[in-house]
Motif scaffolding. Structure first.
Motif, mmCIF file in Angstrom:
data_model
loop_
_atom_site.group_PDB
_atom_site.id
_atom_site.type_symbol
_atom_site.label_atom_id
_atom_site.label_comp_id
_atom_site.label_asym_id
_atom_site.label_seq_id
_atom_site.Cartn_x
_atom_site.Cartn_y
_atom_site.Cartn_z
ATOM 1 N N ARG A 100 1.529 -2.934 11.325
ATOM 2 C CA ARG A 100 2.173 -2.009 12.249
ATOM 3 C C ARG A 100 3.211 -1.150 11.531
ATOM 4 O O ARG A 100 3.335 0.046 11.792
ATOM 5 C CB ARG A 100 2.828 -2.790 13.391
ATOM 6 N N TYR A 101 3.955 -1.761 10.628
ATOM 7 C CA TYR A 101 5.008 -1.027 9.933
ATOM 8 C C TYR A 101 4.416 0.022 8.999
ATOM 9 O O TYR A 101 4.911 1.155 8.925
ATOM 10 C CB TYR A 101 5.875 -2.010 9.146
ATOM 11 N N PHE A 102 3.344 -0.343 8.290
ATOM 12 C CA PHE A 102 2.781 0.562 7.293
ATOM 13 C C PHE A 102 1.629 1.403 7.831
ATOM 14 O O PHE A 102 1.016 2.158 7.068
ATOM 15 C CB PHE A 102 2.305 -0.227 6.067
ATOM 16 N N ALA A 103 1.334 1.291 9.111
ATOM 17 C CA ALA A 103 0.205 2.036 9.670
ATOM 18 C C ALA A 103 0.290 3.529 9.420
ATOM 19 O O ALA A 103 -0.712 4.147 9.015
ATOM 20 C CB ALA A 103 0.078 1.752 11.165
ATOM 21 N N PRO A 104 1.438 4.186 9.636
ATOM 22 C CA PRO A 104 1.483 5.635 9.378
ATOM 23 C C PRO A 104 1.094 5.997 7.951
ATOM 24 O O PRO A 104 0.491 7.044 7.712
ATOM 25 C CB PRO A 104 2.942 5.991 9.673
ATOM 26 N N ARG A 105 1.424 5.126 7.025
ATOM 27 C CA ARG A 105 1.119 5.396 5.629
ATOM 28 C C ARG A 105 -0.327 5.045 5.290
ATOM 29 O O ARG A 105 -0.969 5.719 4.471
ATOM 30 C CB ARG A 105 2.071 4.585 4.739
ATOM 31 N N LEU A 106 -0.863 3.995 5.890
ATOM 32 C CA LEU A 106 -2.178 3.497 5.503
ATOM 33 C C LEU A 106 -3.322 4.108 6.308
ATOM 34 O O LEU A 106 -4.442 4.217 5.802
ATOM 35 C CB LEU A 106 -2.222 1.972 5.662
#
Length: 501
Positions: A100-106
């Motif tokens: 959830r935290y890295f979703a925008p990046r991944l």
């Protein structure tokens, strides 16, 4: 100066073995803890002791266990001890938080698929597409085989060979199970959902294939504690290795004799090999059992002594600390229905002799086993309540499977006639185990526990290419995924079946 007295108080009340576990130096530590020996106490006190002495910062600690309830208990104990900032989570909860935290990046703005709560409905649909007639029990068994395969990093095409090597006993021919497995992955992708195995795979991929994500994760989490290490499966170990990134500040706790999730790919091999894989590991044994009477402990020791092979090297001889009690009554039954009937008959005898029903407990390993005991207790007219979960036919996955079966049978005229007849025949009588009303009367003193449903949403990423079931290759994945696709297109990763997030 104020932290040292608090740290000293953390050590008060511990037995010598627990003190040794708490004060072990930084680095790899293996705590072999039998049932009832205070392993949760030892690991929470170890975290608190290190934090209060200034050796580590609580916010850099990730403590991992297998159930949400155990993680909550660990957090509560750490709060009482004054160790703030420690993250105590299940593998799946930690992976979900990471994604959830890295979703925008991944995910590059892609929508996040829904996280599938149960495989039952999609497995039933997949079995139908593969030409397999699967009733409720067969669908459950197929789902277990798929979960085992994904936990063991096995592809659908590789399943027959892998199942033979692991001496699996699948509900159908291995080749047919492989077809259902492949169909399940296609159905899952078509429905735009992911399962818990995919969630762990995505977390592994995010760390192993993205150096910036790996650096940020490893900066945040520097000290790791893993409870119930004997039940770690290959992908969970792969995720742990990704978190560690070659570092050695790892404390594991477990007992090779208590491995209960081998049917989903868990193996005690990681615990058994821990001292050999990490030459400088400190090994501490907790053998004082504070939970059970000496008679129960003696019976457990007799069972554990039969261990052979690698498990025997880490065998623990427990010492009961409670006052003596009655000798256990050990009975053996030919199968599960006979066992359930025997348990129900014994409960009825106890109630007839004056024992209140609320003072009798029937324990079983998995939620799926409750059906046999609910039916046996109802047939014996024994009042009961199910604690901690919904009754079998009220569970979401069972309702989904019934609806799928109903849709399949209604698709043909003969199926419609069969469903009408069977529905009339199988309608449960009032107060039976399958009735929607609780069976236990108020006089029994029981209270039916509500089922706490948890909505789970997940992010998804290209899964890591994980072939090794033991440890990742030093160079990372053997091939890079080229598109966003489900795990049927690449090697599988693993997860744990119940109480996930």
């Amino acid at each position: 100066m104020g932290g040292i007295p608090s740290a000293d108080r953390v050590l008060s009340g511990l037995d010598p073995e627990q003190c040794a576990a708490v004060t072990a130096p930084a680095g790899p530590v293996c705590i072999l803890a039998g049932a009832g020996t205070g392993k949760t106490r030892a690991i929470t006190h170890r975290i608190a002791y290190r934090a209060l002495t200034g050796e580590i910062s609580g916010r850099h600690v990730l403590a991992v266990t297998f159930t949400a309830r155990a993680a909550a208990e660990m957090r509560a104990r750490l709060a009482v001890l004054g160790a703030s900032g420690v993250q105590a989570r299940t593998f799946h909860s930690a992976a979900l938080r990471l994604m959830r935290y890295f979703a925008p990046r991944l995910l590059d703005g892609r929508a996040m698929p829904e996280l599938l709560e149960s495989k039952a409905r999609l497995v039933t649909l997949a079995a139908s597409r593969a030409g397999v007639r699967a009733d409720r029990t067969a669908a459950r068994d197929l789902a277990s085989e798929i979960e085992w395969a994904k936990s063991s990093l096995v592809e659908p095409a590789e399943y027959p060979v892998a199942a033979a090597k692991s001496t699996r006993e699948p509900p159908y021919e291995p080749a047919k199970v492989a077809e259902v497995f492949a169909a399940y992955e296609h159905v899952k992708r078509a429905n735009g959902v992911i399962d818990f195995e995919d969630l762990l795979r995505a977390a592994v991929w995010g760390i192993e294939e993205h150096p910036d994500v790996a650096e940020q994760v490893r900066t945040q989490y520097r000290h790791f504690v893993v409870d119930e290490y004997q039940d770690v499966n290959p992908l969970q170990q792969r995720l742990l290795d990704a978190w560690l990134g070659g570092r050695e500040d790892l404390t594991v706790v477990g007992d090779a004799s208590q491995t209960i999730y081998s049917f989903t790919g868990a193996t005690s091999g990681y615990l058994i090999d821990f001292p050999r894989q990490r030459r400088n590991a400190v090994v501490v044994r907790l053998v004082r059992d504070y939970r059970s009477t000496p008679q129960v402990v003696g019976l457990a020791n007799a069972v554990i002594r039969q261990a052979r092979g690698a498990e025997a090297r880490l065998r623990l001889e427990l010492v009961g600390q409670r006052p003596p009690g009655p000798e256990p009554d050990l009975r053996i039954f030919p199968d599960e229905p006979a066992e359930a009937a025997g348990v129900a008959a014994r409960c009825r005898q106890l109630i007839a002799s004056g024992t209140p029903a609320r003072e009798i407990a029937v324990l079983f390993r998995t939620n799926a086993q409750s059906e046999a005991y609910e039916e046996a207790l109802a047939e014996a007219e024994v009042p009961y309540v199910v604690q901690g979960a919904e009754r079998f036919f009220e569970r979401a996955e069972v309702r989904q499977a019934v609806l799928a079966l109903r849709a399949a049978t209604r698709s043909t005229p003969s199926g419609r006639r069969w469903w009408r007849r069977s529905s009339r025949r199988s309608r449960p009588p009032a107060g039976s185990a399958t009735s929607p009303r609780p069976v236990a009367p108020r006089a029994s003193g029981g209270r039916r526990s509500p089922h706490l449903s948890r909505s789970r949403r997940s992010t998804w990423a290209r899964r890591p290419s994980c072939r090794s079931a033991r440890r990742p290759r030093s160079s990372g994945c053997h091939r890079s995924p080229t598109s966003w696709r489900s795990s049927s297109d690449g090697p599988h990763s693993s997860t744990r079946p119940r109480s996930k997030v």
